[in-house]
Scaffold this active site. Sequence first.
Site, short mmCIF file in Angstrom:
data_model
loop_
_atom_site.label_atom_id
_atom_site.label_comp_id
_atom_site.label_asym_id
_atom_site.label_seq_id
_atom_site.Cartn_x
_atom_site.Cartn_y
_atom_site.Cartn_z
N CYS A 2 -43.37 -19.17 -28.72
CA CYS A 2 -44.54 -18.68 -29.69
C CYS A 2 -43.89 -17.97 -30.83
O CYS A 2 -42.97 -17.43 -31.00
CB CYS A 2 -45.11 -17.56 -28.78
SG CYS A 2 -45.44 -17.76 -27.28
N ARG A 27 -40.18 -23.11 -34.23
CA ARG A 27 -39.92 -22.55 -32.81
C ARG A 27 -40.54 -23.38 -31.51
O ARG A 27 -40.39 -23.00 -30.50
CB ARG A 27 -40.51 -21.00 -32.76
CG ARG A 27 -39.79 -20.17 -33.86
CD ARG A 27 -40.62 -19.05 -33.98
NE ARG A 27 -40.65 -18.17 -32.94
CZ ARG A 27 -39.85 -17.20 -32.49
NH1 ARG A 27 -38.54 -16.98 -33.58
NH2 ARG A 27 -39.96 -16.58 -31.71
N TRP A 75 -46.72 -21.32 -27.13
CA TRP A 75 -46.13 -22.58 -26.28
C TRP A 75 -46.31 -22.23 -24.84
O TRP A 75 -45.68 -21.18 -24.43
CB TRP A 75 -44.33 -22.36 -26.82
CG TRP A 75 -43.63 -23.60 -25.85
CD1 TRP A 75 -43.39 -24.97 -26.50
CD2 TRP A 75 -42.72 -23.31 -24.85
NE1 TRP A 75 -42.70 -25.40 -25.80
CE2 TRP A 75 -42.20 -24.60 -24.79
CE3 TRP A 75 -42.19 -22.38 -24.12
CZ2 TRP A 75 -41.17 -24.91 -23.76
CZ3 TRP A 75 -41.13 -22.56 -23.02
CH2 TRP A 75 -40.72 -23.87 -23.04
N ASN A 101 -46.11 -12.73 -27.70
CA ASN A 101 -44.82 -13.83 -27.43
C ASN A 101 -44.17 -13.15 -26.31
O ASN A 101 -43.48 -11.70 -26.40
CB ASN A 101 -44.18 -13.78 -28.82
CG ASN A 101 -42.80 -14.61 -28.70
OD1 ASN A 101 -42.64 -15.29 -27.59
ND2 ASN A 101 -42.01 -14.56 -29.59
N GLY A 102 -43.99 -13.68 -25.36
CA GLY A 102 -43.12 -12.95 -24.16
C GLY A 102 -43.80 -13.43 -22.69
O GLY A 102 -44.75 -14.28 -22.79
N GLU A 481 -23.26 -33.80 -24.90
CA GLU A 481 -23.76 -33.42 -25.97
C GLU A 481 -24.54 -34.69 -26.46
O GLU A 481 -25.84 -34.72 -26.80
CB GLU A 481 -23.13 -32.76 -27.04
CG GLU A 481 -23.73 -32.49 -28.28
CD GLU A 481 -24.93 -31.50 -28.32
OE1 GLU A 481 -25.16 -31.24 -27.28
OE2 GLU A 481 -25.87 -31.58 -29.26
N LYS A 485 -28.61 -35.16 -26.76
CA LYS A 485 -29.36 -35.40 -28.03
C LYS A 485 -30.24 -36.65 -28.02
O LYS A 485 -31.18 -36.75 -28.39
CB LYS A 485 -28.02 -35.87 -29.10
CG LYS A 485 -27.67 -34.61 -29.89
CD LYS A 485 -28.12 -34.00 -30.74
CE LYS A 485 -28.88 -32.64 -30.26
NZ LYS A 485 -28.50 -31.83 -29.83
N GLU A 488 -33.13 -35.77 -25.50
CA GLU A 488 -34.18 -34.85 -26.17
C GLU A 488 -35.04 -35.54 -27.24
O GLU A 488 -36.30 -35.30 -27.40
CB GLU A 488 -33.13 -33.79 -27.07
CG GLU A 488 -32.80 -32.55 -26.32
CD GLU A 488 -31.99 -31.74 -27.26
OE1 GLU A 488 -32.18 -30.52 -27.13
OE2 GLU A 488 -31.32 -32.07 -28.03
N HIS A 504 -18.25 -42.67 -8.27
CA HIS A 504 -18.49 -41.73 -7.23
C HIS A 504 -19.95 -41.88 -6.94
O HIS A 504 -20.47 -40.86 -6.32
CB HIS A 504 -17.90 -40.25 -6.98
CG HIS A 504 -16.31 -40.49 -6.94
ND1 HIS A 504 -15.68 -40.90 -5.98
CD2 HIS A 504 -15.46 -40.25 -7.89
CE1 HIS A 504 -14.25 -41.04 -6.19
NE2 HIS A 504 -14.29 -40.18 -7.43
N LYS A 603 -37.42 -24.69 -29.98
CA LYS A 603 -35.93 -24.46 -30.45
C LYS A 603 -35.72 -23.33 -30.18
O LYS A 603 -34.36 -22.79 -29.95
CB LYS A 603 -36.52 -24.20 -32.29
CG LYS A 603 -35.28 -23.87 -33.15
CD LYS A 603 -34.45 -25.29 -33.15
CE LYS A 603 -33.11 -24.74 -33.78
NZ LYS A 603 -32.19 -25.84 -33.78
C1 G6P Z 1 -33.29 -24.78 -26.69
C2 G6P Z 1 -32.83 -25.84 -27.69
C3 G6P Z 1 -31.71 -26.50 -27.68
C4 G6P Z 1 -30.45 -25.33 -27.51
C5 G6P Z 1 -30.86 -24.30 -26.33
C6 G6P Z 1 -30.01 -23.17 -26.56
O1 G6P Z 1 -33.32 -25.29 -25.39
O2 G6P Z 1 -33.96 -26.88 -27.62
O3 G6P Z 1 -31.40 -27.18 -28.60
O4 G6P Z 1 -29.26 -25.71 -27.51
O5 G6P Z 1 -32.25 -23.97 -26.47
O6 G6P Z 1 -30.51 -22.36 -27.81
P1 G6P Z 1 -29.60 -21.21 -28.61
O7 G6P Z 1 -30.46 -20.87 -29.58
O8 G6P Z 1 -29.41 -20.05 -27.45
O9 G6P Z 1 -28.36 -21.90 -29.01
#
Ligand code: G6P
Length: 608
Positions: A2, A27, A75, A101-102, A481, A485, A488, A504, A603
């Site tokens: 949010c 965000r 959100w 927000n929260g 990673e 990526k 996502e 396995h 984000k």
């Molecule tokens: C969210 C984002 C990820 C990120 C993770 C941790 O899930 O979509 O891309 O890696 O949060 O975020 P931070 O701000 O703690 O690195």
Amino acid sequence: MCGIVGYIGESSASPMLLDGLKKLEYRGYDSAGLAVYQNGGVKVVKTKGRIADLEQKLASSAALTGTVGIGHTRWATHGAPTDANAHPHTGGGGRVTLVHNGIIENYIELKSMLETAGCCFVSETDTEVLAHLFDYYYKGDLLTAMRKVMRTVRGSYAVAVLAADKPDRIIAAKKDSPLIVGRGDGEHFLASDIPAVLKYTRECYLLEDGEIALLQRNAVAFFDKDGTPLHKEIYRVTWDAQAAEKGGYAHFMKKEIAEQPKAVRDTLSPRIADGKIIIPELHLTEEEIRAIGKIHIVACGSAWHVGMAAKYIFESAAGISCETDLASEFRYRNPIIRAGDICLVISQSGETADTLAALREAKRKGAHTVSVVNVVASTIARESDDVIYTMAGPEIAVATTKAFSAQLAVIYLLALHFAKAVGRLSDEAESGLCTQLLQLPDAIASLLMLEKDLAALAKQFAAAKNVFFIGRGLDYAISLEGSLKLKEISYIHSEAYAAGELKHGTISLIEPGTPVIAVATDESLFEKTLGNIKEVRARGANVVALVSGEHKEVQEFADFVIHVPQANTMLMPSLNVIPLQLFAYYMALERGCDVDKPRNLAKSVTVE
Ligand code: G6P
């Protein structure tokens, strides 16, 4: 997550509120709304969907011309993304309007108490409980009502409130969710994050947990939760708002991929001088470093992958035992922390709820906490004993790239600093490694030139249903990673496996044509990974191999070979991640996905 904005001044509020909300879009959100004082009351316009949908709705309703207002992007956490659940919410039949927000943890018991008192609820949100509760306590004094609300609710909040009978004030408070106040000339701003107000002011106040702000056109007053006035220092923003804009690239993600040489250089170079690593932000003496029993790393998402790489790096470079945990697991598994242990917290945003809770858990148990954070003055940064900032600049695309690379850079610095302190690194070796570190940005830049090859590869694989990533050691960490990526942003199912583990179970999923990206750049493990490449190839996989060095033999077993420059094994994650990011980016483009704002993702995740 949010986003909150607020405005009180002489200008029309809604253009600033909309503009601020757009700056907070990164965000992540699924609905948006505004509330503005208008003709003796507060008028609310809100909708599910994007800010563009809100603008359309505003255009078709009576113009919002008032000069005091609040706005929100939501959100969904409690209840689906609908118009009714969107913020702002009202209490007391419109006497009180608020955005939040929260998460209010005790909202169910509060809701039943308020229903007994006669309140009617129109949404499924915890926030509406907050609106009614504020109204329940509001007897004409905003500060008293806010203090009572804060005493009653459990959970996290950044909240901004308008009362219909106080058209010249906004009251706001925060706990565990970010909130800042911007100071202008005859006007004040409120926002979840600084970029939302940068167009209007560079002077901000950063609210701490439990603090309350009372905004008026020409004044802002701060109070603690007991109502005692507080003096707060102004934080002057020195970074550039331009840095948060796309700058000619099609997507923020593309721009941020391209910015990685700079992000890594900016992170490394201030901490390397005359062949030595200097980390002034780290307040551990050599003696304390030698006494570290274990490094506990906590993080989420991509930052956790940096932590996975860091485990290999700390153990091999510094010989210090290291355990990497998902923050959401660490906080509930009663971790054993002994005297001398340190907790390394990795977070781009510095606001991730699980990571923050893990930091607090580690602190509570006596660990010295060191955070690696990109957002200056974020909550994790403020609460850690030491904070080492990554210098990646604002990262807007939801899928992280440059912050990830900058986090890796900090890990190298820390590992070598620790190695030196424990006597595993000579002056000469340190100096040599410093040179290699400083060459890293150029090596990353050279990998960006592979863009066309990866775009071509993505064309071939765009229809894939499953993609596997395999690797060993640090190559495994980076496979995690690469896989994240891809899923996502392209929505293709993908898994990353330690190459030796595939047989396995998971190898049963390899079918003719299944793409397998094999990261095989650790020279000491190359033969082993090659063996795993042969296994999947024998089952029909379409293999893309990332290799450093010559390795002609790999061509026999891989359909495509990507050559990555050779560097110290420890530094290879920084190079290998570049083609994997580009691959994910072009796969997402081929499939027409919203690269910068992938569905369902945020984000900054400020809920558990
Ligand atoms: C969210 C984002 C990820 C990120 C993770 C941790 O899930 O979509 O891309 O890696 O949060 O975020 P931070 O701000 O703690 O690195």
